[in-house]
Design a protein around this motif. Sequence first.
Motif, mmCIF file in Angstrom:
data_model
loop_
_atom_site.group_PDB
_atom_site.id
_atom_site.type_symbol
_atom_site.label_atom_id
_atom_site.label_comp_id
_atom_site.label_asym_id
_atom_site.label_seq_id
_atom_site.Cartn_x
_atom_site.Cartn_y
_atom_site.Cartn_z
ATOM 1 N N GLU A 61 0.819 -1.212 0.000
ATOM 2 C CA GLU A 61 0.000 0.000 0.000
ATOM 3 C C GLU A 61 0.855 1.265 0.000
ATOM 4 O OE1 GLU A 61 -3.184 0.327 -0.253
ATOM 5 O OE2 GLU A 61 -3.885 -1.745 0.004
ATOM 6 N N HIS A 75 -7.330 7.136 3.635
ATOM 7 C CA HIS A 75 -6.668 5.974 3.030
ATOM 8 C C HIS A 75 -5.811 5.254 4.063
ATOM 9 C CE1 HIS A 75 -4.692 3.372 0.181
ATOM 10 N NE2 HIS A 75 -3.514 3.837 0.577
ATOM 11 N N LYS A 78 -7.922 3.236 6.382
ATOM 12 C CA LYS A 78 -8.403 2.004 5.743
ATOM 13 C C LYS A 78 -7.309 0.939 5.695
ATOM 14 C CE LYS A 78 -11.943 4.190 2.839
ATOM 15 N NZ LYS A 78 -12.319 4.595 1.454
#
Length: 233
Positions: A61, A75, A78
């Motif tokens: 990520e 983001h 998450k």
Amino acid sequence: QICASQIFLQKDNGITIRSYAKDATSTPPSSQALKGDQMLKDIFLEVKNKFQTAIGILKKEKITIDPDDPAAVSHYAKVMKTVREKADLYSASQQIKSTIDEQTKDIPDARTYLLTLKEIRIKQGLVDDRGIETMMMEALEKVEKEIKKPLMRNDKKNMALLTAEFDKINKKFGIRKEDLPKYEEDLELKVAKAQLEELKKDALEAMETQKKREEFKDEEMGDVRSLDIRNFL
């Protein structure tokens, strides 16, 4: 440390001192050591597996270190939620709930329970900016004055009176049980923002330290938003 403490706190995985001592009276010393070693190995392997799971997700990520950008914060939140779910870790609210459950399970009366909640809140760094704790204590005093005795937690009838008073406080502030998932989400965003701020601070300090070195004195300091954490894992 977080992973290990969770393992010890979970009832299914915990070993009480009483049961461990009982084993010690009936087991040869060599077997005792083996059991202790195995327990430590099991804990280490579980923590290691959780760590590797977390690193595996973080390597995939792209995280932007920008606590002032709501999209970057969302983001990051998450990603960290995925890490917790895959590695079986607690969220911030779950950690608080676990702490409350563990530290209040043997408290018999409502007053000590509320005072313990206050201690936990302070240790967790949470701020009661609405003065709700004071209102809760006033509600308890009202009920105890009415029943003319200390309120015990196993007194279902009179605990219902206190719960009704708490419901009034919740209503006053517009707090609804059905909105708890939203409150939890808001908390996770605040945690994510705080963690990104800490990452940004650490990154800036590291770059400032690097810039003081002779070979980098003429280099421009980069923007932390351009850093890719995956390159450092």
